[in-house]
Design a protein around this motif. Structure first.
Motif, short mmCIF file in Angstrom:
data_model
loop_
_atom_site.label_atom_id
_atom_site.label_comp_id
_atom_site.label_asym_id
_atom_site.label_seq_id
_atom_site.Cartn_x
_atom_site.Cartn_y
_atom_site.Cartn_z
N SER A 11 0.84 -1.14 0.08
CA SER A 11 -0.04 0.11 0.03
C SER A 11 0.70 1.26 0.04
N LEU A 12 0.40 2.46 -0.81
CA LEU A 12 0.92 3.81 -0.61
C LEU A 12 0.23 4.54 0.03
N ALA A 13 -0.83 4.11 0.64
CA ALA A 13 -1.74 4.90 1.31
C ALA A 13 -1.24 5.54 2.42
N PRO A 14 -1.20 6.74 2.92
CA PRO A 14 -0.57 7.33 4.12
C PRO A 14 -0.86 6.80 5.53
N GLU A 15 -2.08 6.35 5.46
CA GLU A 15 -2.35 5.57 6.62
C GLU A 15 -2.11 4.23 6.83
N SER A 16 -1.56 3.57 5.68
CA SER A 16 -1.09 2.26 5.64
C SER A 16 0.20 2.07 4.82
N PRO A 17 1.30 3.10 5.41
CA PRO A 17 2.39 3.03 4.47
C PRO A 17 3.28 1.83 4.34
N LEU A 18 3.19 1.40 2.90
CA LEU A 18 4.10 0.16 2.54
C LEU A 18 3.64 -1.17 3.31
N VAL A 19 2.39 -1.26 3.87
CA VAL A 19 1.98 -2.38 4.23
C VAL A 19 1.47 -3.29 3.19
N GLY A 20 1.75 -4.53 3.28
CA GLY A 20 1.70 -5.37 2.19
C GLY A 20 0.21 -5.82 2.14
N TYR A 21 -0.08 -5.92 0.84
CA TYR A 21 -1.59 -6.71 0.71
C TYR A 21 -1.52 -8.12 0.81
#
Length: 276
Positions: free
Chosen positions: A55-65
């Motif tokens: 993820s590139l979302a600010p609330e989930s930075p670099l969190v894997g799918y």
């Protein structure tokens, strides 16, 4: 260590010259899709023999799918699809370095890999393209020599780019390290550990060049001499202005934070090391 060649495990060279290059070529074939995913806050990281959708979302930075890496882009598409209903966890707390890295990648991939605008380097580079993030050379079973630390271990870099500085004809690999604190000694060690693996090692140097060209085919004239840069917070007074190592570029940041982390804004600008 001067230009003395350091031995690199065969598996490390293979990952760079074959495994990662193959994944890079596959991703280049769907380059427009990568840009579209970035606009949806999605990004595909190359992890040796596999892909890691994050993820590139600010609330989930670099969190894997999902919990695992994937072997095929078909699986990546499936993981990214709305029907997959993959739970992407929000990241609590500051995690400033991770959020900064996410922001830089997101802005670059939404601009066809251009890093000049997001880093504020319009006056210093004609080209600067994002290539890869979180490159690891070595693993738990195959260590490389960390020249700055004088021990065996794993070499990592935050961001790898390729660019042409103003007045230069050659594209050069650019190693960019990020830090949420002004820890110059550690940053300098990280830069040295990575770049020294390529000094005097023609196979490693050629492997990196071919990997970069697989991602950015526009690269024509190429020099293996690294551009080295650090990105960290702006100094708070002259006492924090430590001398930079020779040849290292400094980019500093400030940001505005609201209660909603998805609204965070960063302001990056060149600081020192750009003279001449």
């Amino acid at each position: 260590m001067g230009n003395e060649k350091m031995d690199v495990p065969a598996v490390v060279l293979r990952r760079l010259s074959s495994d990662m290059k193959k994944r890079a070529e596959e991703l280049h074939d769907i380059e427009d899709q990568l840009y579209e995913w970035a606009r949806e806050d999605k990004y595909v990281r190359i992890c040796g023999e596999s892909f890691r959708p994050v993820s590139l979302a600010p609330e989930s930075p670099l969190v894997g799918y999902g919990k695992s890496s994937l072997k095929t882009l078909k699986s990546v598409r499936s993981r990214f699809s709305q029907d997959a209903k993959v739970d992407v966890k929000e990241v609590e707390g500051n995690k400033e370095e991770r959020r900064l890295q996410t922001y830089i990648i997101r802005m670059a991939m939404r601009s066809q890999r251009d890093l000049i605008q997001v880093l504020g380097l319009q006056d210093h580079f004609d080209e600067l393209r994002f290539c890869l993030d979180e490159i690891s050379l070595g693993d738990s079973k195959n260590h490389v020599y960390l020249s700055a630390d004088k021990k065996d271990g794993i070499v990592r870099c935050d961001l790898l780019a390729v660019g042409k500085r103003k007045g230069e004809a050659d594209w050069r690999p650019a190693l960019i390290e990020l830090k949420y604190a002004r820890e110059l000694t550690r940053l300098d060690c990280q830069l040295q550990n990575f770049t020294d693996l390529f000094k005097g090692n023609a196979e490693m140097t050629e492997a990196l060049e071919k990997l970069i060209r697989a991602i950015i085919p526009e690269v024509d004239r190429y020099s293996p001499d690294f551009v080295k840069a650090i990105v960290w917070p702006a100094a708070n007074g002259s006492r924090n202005l430590k001398s930079l190592p020779d040849g290292v570029l400094e980019v500093v940041y400030e940001r505005e934070l609201g209660q909603d982390v998805s609204l965070d804004k960063w302001s990056l600008k060149p600081c020192r090391g750009f003279e001449g």
